[in-house]
Write a protein that holds these residues in place. Sequence first.
Motif, PDB file in Angstrom:
ATOM      1  N   ALA A  89       0.933  -1.294  -0.026  1.00 24.67           N
ATOM      2  CA  ALA A  89       0.165   0.042   0.071  1.00 24.67           C
ATOM      3  C   ALA A  89       0.785   1.249   0.198  1.00 24.67           C
ATOM      4  N   ARG A  90       2.036   1.380   0.930  1.00 27.00           N
ATOM      5  CA  ARG A  90       2.740   2.401   1.081  1.00 27.00           C
ATOM      6  C   ARG A  90       3.619   2.838  -0.373  1.00 27.00           C
ATOM      7  N   SER A  91       4.059   1.414  -0.956  1.00 24.47           N
ATOM      8  CA  SER A  91       4.734   1.352  -2.362  1.00 24.47           C
ATOM      9  C   SER A  91       3.567   2.044  -3.452  1.00 24.47           C
ATOM     10  N   SER A  92       2.656   1.554  -3.403  1.00 22.55           N
ATOM     11  CA  SER A  92       1.379   1.969  -4.331  1.00 22.55           C
ATOM     12  C   SER A  92       1.239   3.516  -4.309  1.00 22.55           C
ATOM     13  N   LEU A  93       0.914   4.125  -3.279  1.00 18.90           N
ATOM     14  CA  LEU A  93       0.837   5.193  -2.705  1.00 18.90           C
ATOM     15  C   LEU A  93       2.025   6.320  -3.441  1.00 18.90           C
ATOM     16  N   ASP A  94       3.136   5.846  -3.005  1.00 17.05           N
ATOM     17  CA  ASP A  94       4.315   6.626  -3.480  1.00 17.05           C
ATOM     18  C   ASP A  94       4.475   6.658  -5.054  1.00 17.05           C
ATOM     19  N   LEU A  96       1.902   6.276  -7.170  1.00 22.41           N
ATOM     20  CA  LEU A  96       0.769   7.176  -7.632  1.00 22.41           C
ATOM     21  C   LEU A  96       1.518   8.705  -7.773  1.00 22.41           C
ATOM     22  N   GLU A  97       2.072   9.113  -6.525  1.00 19.73           N
ATOM     23  CA  GLU A  97       2.410  10.328  -6.540  1.00 19.73           C
ATOM     24  C   GLU A  97       3.402  10.804  -7.503  1.00 19.73           C
ATOM     25  N   VAL A  98       4.430   9.870  -7.733  1.00 17.16           N
ATOM     26  CA  VAL A  98       5.539  10.095  -8.604  1.00 17.16           C
ATOM     27  C   VAL A  98       4.981  10.153 -10.283  1.00 17.16           C
ATOM     28  N   GLN A  99       3.748   9.209 -10.494  1.00 14.71           N
ATOM     29  CA  GLN A  99       3.155   9.236 -11.658  1.00 14.71           C
ATOM     30  C   GLN A  99       2.277  10.499 -11.686  1.00 14.71           C
ATOM     31  N   ALA A 100       1.808  11.048 -10.907  1.00 10.85           N
ATOM     32  CA  ALA A 100       1.003  12.278 -10.780  1.00 10.85           C
ATOM     33  C   ALA A 100       1.957  13.563 -11.113  1.00 10.85           C
ATOM     34  N   ASP A 101       3.127  13.660 -10.680  1.00  8.61           N
ATOM     35  CA  ASP A 101       4.079  14.501 -10.702  1.00  8.61           C
ATOM     36  C   ASP A 101       5.004  14.490 -12.287  1.00  8.61           C
ATOM     37  N   ALA A 102       4.998  13.311 -12.824  1.00 10.15           N
ATOM     38  CA  ALA A 102       5.705  12.960 -13.841  1.00 10.15           C
ATOM     39  C   ALA A 102       5.152  13.419 -15.028  1.00 10.15           C
ATOM     40  N   ALA A 103       6.355  13.602 -16.146  1.00 10.46           N
ATOM     41  CA  ALA A 103       5.921  14.168 -17.432  1.00 10.46           C
ATOM     42  C   ALA A 103       5.021  12.980 -18.253  1.00 10.46           C
ATOM     43  N   GLY A 105       4.488  10.013 -20.929  1.00 12.84           N
ATOM     44  CA  GLY A 105       5.345   9.506 -21.556  1.00 12.84           C
ATOM     45  C   GLY A 105       6.490   8.716 -20.790  1.00 12.84           C
ATOM     46  N   ARG A 106       6.645   9.023 -19.214  1.00 15.06           N
ATOM     47  CA  ARG A 106       7.593   8.406 -18.714  1.00 15.06           C
ATOM     48  C   ARG A 106       7.427   7.188 -18.339  1.00 15.06           C
ATOM     49  N   PRO A 107       8.154   6.237 -18.463  1.00 15.10           N
ATOM     50  CA  PRO A 107       7.802   4.744 -18.060  1.00 15.10           C
ATOM     51  C   PRO A 107       7.558   4.843 -16.392  1.00 15.10           C
ATOM     52  N   ALA A 108       6.571   3.712 -15.953  1.00 12.95           N
ATOM     53  CA  ALA A 108       6.460   3.544 -14.482  1.00 12.95           C
ATOM     54  C   ALA A 108       7.451   3.177 -13.975  1.00 12.95           C
ATOM     55  N   GLU A 109       7.776   3.559 -12.812  1.00 15.06           N
ATOM     56  CA  GLU A 109       8.786   2.961 -11.602  1.00 15.06           C
ATOM     57  C   GLU A 109       8.342   1.855 -11.356  1.00 15.06           C
ATOM     58  N   GLN A 110       9.230   0.641 -11.065  1.00 16.02           N
ATOM     59  CA  GLN A 110       8.947  -0.438 -10.271  1.00 16.02           C
ATOM     60  C   GLN A 110       9.564  -0.472  -9.056  1.00 16.02           C
ATOM     61  N   ARG A 111       8.940  -1.228  -8.179  1.00 16.56           N
ATOM     62  CA  ARG A 111       9.447  -1.296  -6.825  1.00 16.56           C
ATOM     63  C   ARG A 111       9.272  -2.725  -6.268  1.00 16.56           C
ATOM     64  N   ARG A 112      10.075  -3.303  -5.411  1.00 15.03           N
ATOM     65  CA  ARG A 112       9.655  -4.828  -4.804  1.00 15.03           C
ATOM     66  C   ARG A 112       9.624  -4.338  -3.463  1.00 15.03           C
ATOM     67  N   VAL A 113       8.533  -5.277  -2.936  1.00 17.32           N
ATOM     68  CA  VAL A 113       7.932  -5.230  -1.716  1.00 17.32           C
ATOM     69  C   VAL A 113       8.372  -6.558  -1.003  1.00 17.32           C
ATOM     70  N   PRO A 114       8.675  -6.693   0.114  1.00 19.58           N
ATOM     71  CA  PRO A 114       8.831  -8.019   0.871  1.00 19.58           C
ATOM     72  C   PRO A 114       7.552  -8.855   1.079  1.00 19.58           C
ATOM     73  N   PHE A 115       7.957 -10.240   1.076  1.00 20.25           N
ATOM     74  CA  PHE A 115       6.935 -11.228   1.200  1.00 20.25           C
ATOM     75  C   PHE A 115       7.483 -12.280   2.109  1.00 20.25           C
ATOM     76  N   ARG A 116       6.527 -13.271   2.694  1.00 20.74           N
ATOM     77  CA  ARG A 116       6.810 -14.631   3.052  1.00 20.74           C
ATOM     78  C   ARG A 116       6.087 -15.677   2.335  1.00 20.74           C
ATOM     79  N   LEU A 117       7.083 -16.680   2.233  1.00 23.39           N
ATOM     80  CA  LEU A 117       6.284 -17.995   1.778  1.00 23.39           C
ATOM     81  C   LEU A 117       6.000 -18.823   2.946  1.00 23.39           C
ATOM     82  N   HIS A 118       4.761 -19.004   2.956  1.00 21.44           N
ATOM     83  CA  HIS A 118       4.299 -19.992   4.253  1.00 21.44           C
ATOM     84  C   HIS A 118       4.163 -21.497   3.631  1.00 21.44           C
ATOM     85  N   VAL A 119       5.179 -22.207   3.888  1.00 24.47           N
ATOM     86  CA  VAL A 119       5.266 -23.597   3.429  1.00 24.47           C
ATOM     87  C   VAL A 119       4.451 -24.610   4.005  1.00 24.47           C
TER      88      VAL A 119
END
Length: 131
Positions: A89-94, A96-103, A105-119
């Motif tokens: 959620a935090r990364s998504s909001l960040d 959105l803010e970057v895209q709103a301010d971007a010119a 045609g600028r490609p969307a930024e990608q981010r990685r978020v942590p996860f846990r595999l529950h085997v």
Amino acid sequence: MDEGLFIDSSWARLEGEAAVARHLDTGRSRFDGLFAMNDSSALGAMRAVLRFGLRIPDDIAVVGFDDIDEARTSVPSLTSVGPANADIARSSLDLLEVQADAAEGRPAEQRRVPFRLHVRESSAPVTVTTG
């Protein structure tokens, strides 16, 4: 990549079951594991696998995504990727803010978020050997 290994389905439990049943019924491609886009469709897929007389995880391992409560209580229990929802959620909001301010045609930024595999029981434990 074998396109026959991709099974199109909605994210609903009954749809996951129906899609995997259709795929198994055709006999076109064999597989020993499946990853569903959410736990509900994975639970439906597990039902289809069992209806076809296959064993989980011996014949087909099943992994879902989102780690809902039913993943822990299903029989067999479902291995699931537990996303870090607050970080997503935090990364998504960040972003959105970057895209709103971007010119335009600028490609969307990608981010990685942590996860846990529950085997759990729906996937065979991984054994790592070093040599």
